[in-house]
Design an enzyme around this catalytic site. Sequence first.
Site, PDB file in Angstrom:
ATOM      1  N   GLN A  86       4.705   9.129   7.362  1.00 24.10           N
ATOM      2  CA  GLN A  86       3.808  10.036   6.627  1.00 24.10           C
ATOM      3  C   GLN A  86       4.260  11.478   6.790  1.00 24.10           C
ATOM      4  O   GLN A  86       4.263  12.252   5.828  1.00 24.10           O
ATOM      5  CB  GLN A  86       2.369   9.859   7.126  1.00 24.10           C
ATOM      6  CG  GLN A  86       1.800   8.490   6.778  1.00 24.10           C
ATOM      7  CD  GLN A  86       0.422   8.261   7.337  1.00 24.10           C
ATOM      8  OE1 GLN A  86      -0.154   9.132   7.976  1.00 24.10           O
ATOM      9  NE2 GLN A  86      -0.123   7.081   7.107  1.00 24.10           N
ATOM     10  N   LYS A  90      -4.365   5.859  14.618  1.00 24.69           N
ATOM     11  CA  LYS A  90      -4.468   5.197  13.311  1.00 24.69           C
ATOM     12  C   LYS A  90      -5.927   5.255  12.833  1.00 24.69           C
ATOM     13  O   LYS A  90      -6.707   6.060  13.327  1.00 24.69           O
ATOM     14  CB  LYS A  90      -3.963   3.758  13.435  1.00 24.69           C
ATOM     15  CG  LYS A  90      -2.484   3.666  13.781  1.00 24.69           C
ATOM     16  CD  LYS A  90      -1.631   4.196  12.657  1.00 24.69           C
ATOM     17  CE  LYS A  90      -0.164   4.169  13.006  1.00 24.69           C
ATOM     18  NZ  LYS A  90       0.639   4.862  11.995  1.00 24.69           N
ATOM     19  N   ASP A 101       1.950  -1.290  11.865  1.00 23.64           N
ATOM     20  CA  ASP A 101       0.622  -1.701  11.401  1.00 23.64           C
ATOM     21  C   ASP A 101       0.296  -3.141  11.779  1.00 23.64           C
ATOM     22  O   ASP A 101      -0.826  -3.612  11.541  1.00 23.64           O
ATOM     23  CB  ASP A 101       0.518  -1.529   9.883  1.00 23.64           C
ATOM     24  CG  ASP A 101       0.492  -0.058   9.495  1.00 23.64           C
ATOM     25  OD1 ASP A 101       0.141   0.788  10.341  1.00 23.64           O
ATOM     26  OD2 ASP A 101       0.844   0.253   8.341  1.00 23.64           O
ATOM     27  N   ARG A 110      -8.753  12.129  12.495  1.00 20.05           N
ATOM     28  CA  ARG A 110      -7.311  11.943  12.737  1.00 20.05           C
ATOM     29  C   ARG A 110      -6.555  13.274  12.682  1.00 20.05           C
ATOM     30  O   ARG A 110      -6.942  14.192  11.969  1.00 20.05           O
ATOM     31  CB  ARG A 110      -6.750  10.931  11.719  1.00 20.05           C
ATOM     32  CG  ARG A 110      -7.408   9.574  11.891  1.00 20.05           C
ATOM     33  CD  ARG A 110      -6.932   8.562  10.891  1.00 20.05           C
ATOM     34  NE  ARG A 110      -5.526   8.233  11.070  1.00 20.05           N
ATOM     35  CZ  ARG A 110      -4.837   7.442  10.246  1.00 20.05           C
ATOM     36  NH1 ARG A 110      -5.455   6.908   9.194  1.00 20.05           N
ATOM     37  NH2 ARG A 110      -3.575   7.194  10.462  1.00 20.05           N
ATOM     38  N   ARG A 124      -7.591  -3.172   9.561  1.00 20.93           N
ATOM     39  CA  ARG A 124      -6.699  -4.121  10.257  1.00 20.93           C
ATOM     40  C   ARG A 124      -7.350  -4.700  11.515  1.00 20.93           C
ATOM     41  O   ARG A 124      -7.042  -5.812  11.925  1.00 20.93           O
ATOM     42  CB  ARG A 124      -5.365  -3.459  10.575  1.00 20.93           C
ATOM     43  CG  ARG A 124      -4.623  -3.043   9.316  1.00 20.93           C
ATOM     44  CD  ARG A 124      -3.155  -2.782   9.549  1.00 20.93           C
ATOM     45  NE  ARG A 124      -2.630  -1.887   8.534  1.00 20.93           N
ATOM     46  CZ  ARG A 124      -2.318  -2.229   7.286  1.00 20.93           C
ATOM     47  NH1 ARG A 124      -2.477  -3.481   6.896  1.00 20.93           N
ATOM     48  NH2 ARG A 124      -1.850  -1.353   6.432  1.00 20.93           N
ATOM     49  N   LYS A 129       0.835  -1.215   0.000  1.00 23.14           N
ATOM     50  CA  LYS A 129       0.000   0.000   0.000  1.00 23.14           C
ATOM     51  C   LYS A 129       0.864   1.257   0.000  1.00 23.14           C
ATOM     52  O   LYS A 129       0.614   2.196  -0.742  1.00 23.14           O
ATOM     53  CB  LYS A 129      -0.948  -0.025   1.214  1.00 23.14           C
ATOM     54  CG  LYS A 129      -1.898   1.155   1.290  1.00 23.14           C
ATOM     55  CD  LYS A 129      -3.210   0.768   1.936  1.00 23.14           C
ATOM     56  CE  LYS A 129      -3.093   0.544   3.431  1.00 23.14           C
ATOM     57  NZ  LYS A 129      -2.963   1.796   4.204  1.00 23.14           N
TER      58      LYS A 129
HETATM   59  C1  S3P Z   1       2.588   4.753   6.273  1.00 24.44           C
HETATM   60  C2  S3P Z   1       3.123   5.133   7.478  1.00 24.44           C
HETATM   61  C3  S3P Z   1       2.598   4.687   8.776  1.00 24.44           C
HETATM   62  C4  S3P Z   1       1.666   3.490   8.635  1.00 24.44           C
HETATM   63  C5  S3P Z   1       0.702   3.669   7.502  1.00 24.44           C
HETATM   64  C6  S3P Z   1       1.444   3.824   6.194  1.00 24.44           C
HETATM   65  C7  S3P Z   1       3.191   5.263   5.031  1.00 24.44           C
HETATM   66  O1  S3P Z   1       1.866   5.752   9.362  1.00 24.44           O
HETATM   67  O2  S3P Z   1       0.974   3.266   9.843  1.00 24.44           O
HETATM   68  O3  S3P Z   1      -0.161   2.571   7.399  1.00 24.44           O
HETATM   69  O4  S3P Z   1       2.899   4.722   3.946  1.00 24.44           O
HETATM   70  O5  S3P Z   1       3.985   6.215   5.111  1.00 24.44           O
HETATM   71  P1  S3P Z   1       2.588   6.896  10.265  1.00 24.44           P
HETATM   72  O6  S3P Z   1       3.457   7.679   9.414  1.00 24.44           O
HETATM   73  O7  S3P Z   1       1.442   7.702  10.806  1.00 24.44           O
HETATM   74  O8  S3P Z   1       3.303   6.135  11.341  1.00 24.44           O
END
Ligand code: S3P
Length: 448
Positions: free
Chosen positions: A176, A353, A326, A129, A402, A28
């Site tokens: 992120q 999350k 995750d 969020r 999830r 993803k």
């Molecule tokens: C992701 C970063 C993670 C993860 C999310 C995907 C990404 O989140 O939990 O499912 O693709 O950069 P966070 O950056 O909030 O930890």
Amino acid sequence: MSAHGQPFSMTARRSGPLRGAAEVPGDKSISHRALILGALSVGETRITGLLEGQDVLDTAEAMRAFGAEVTHHGPGAWSVHGVGVGGFAEPSQVIDCGNSGTGVRLIMGAMATTGITATFTGDASLNKRPMGRVTDPLALFGAQAVGRAGGRLPLTLVGAADPVPVRYATPMPSAQVKSAVLLAGLNAPGQTVVIEREATRDHTERMLAGFGAQITVEDGAEERTITLTGQPELVAQDVAVPRDPSSAAFPVCAALMIEGSEITVPGVSQNPTRNGLFATLVEMGAEIAFDNPREEGGEPVADLRVAHGPLKGVEVPPERAASMIDEYPVLAALAATAEGATVMRGVRELRVKESDRIAAMARGLEACGIRIEETEDSLTVHGTGAGGVPGGATVQSHLDHRIAMSFLCLGLAARAPITVDDASPIDTSFPTFGALMQGLGALIERAD
Ligand code: S3P
């Protein structure tokens, strides 16, 4: 750009051994980035193995809204005709990112240093969020955000027409946030620097380098420093998306729970910033072989072979949290079947999350007859071992794919069936979950 279809419930019942090959969908995180970097490149990016879950489809639609030509050619096969760095057009409609925190946060970063304005929204989960973690650093580039209380969506972002480069230490471990800053840095002059205290998934860094950006990563004893030179010309690439280790986690953990199971999961990413779950499973005593290690699409991958065996509870060290963030929900489900307690510490981020995952797992496990302890940033699960998980409950998924998949996996091993009130969010990340699990022998079906 709807987030979900109609809600529907699913029930999982105690199943015989799982057998066969679990071909899980594309990653993803990499799928979102392939579309966004393709849209910011010059030329045609061709993608194979793209995850066609709703989260990624929403990002594809958003890239169209910003002016890229995004075409679906066949299963997993897509192309993106990019507009180049700084070339985003102003969307004429609200951008609906559905359930996807990654989608909205990365896209906000990608547009924040372009002189355009866009309004973002999402589903009931995403609109709860926190977005301040992204809009705060984007303000340093000169972008302005106006959202609801606490910086929540719906939110309008006015991009900086004259951006300045930024040096930013991320206050929480978040790929992120790091990625949003790096994508914003693409259209700022000079060098944008992101400093992280704990390594988070590094797909943005790897892929930016692959698309031709000048980016360096320095691994210090205390921190990781990423330096990006702004205003590169990104060049379209062919991207082969590896299979998602976070999706692989579900059939793997289900097989570990059910006596006699033996499955393979081919071509799963083994990126060290993503593989904390596998380290934990091995510590619990799991039998997992990592066959044919190789590189695919710029990522290390391996074919997994997993066999059921008795597991014991472990302490998961907090420094492992970022690399298995995750996977805690499905680990908590698996821990319910292990002998003794599994303690997960340093997992505060789980509370923001798609749902509050500590609370969602805690309430669901209690309903299934499992003893748990919960603090603000930890979860302890007291496994039943040979005694077996009672089950026999309906648990809430809280719009979280999830959580839904974790309880359906647990239901395959529990003494009485487990029903998930709304399994529709599974479509966001693993649309083939039900069929894939049934193909392995799992008794999972729609309950209504
Ligand atoms: C992701 C970063 C993670 C993860 C999310 C995907 C990404 O989140 O939990 O499912 O693709 O950069 P966070 O950056 O909030 O930890």
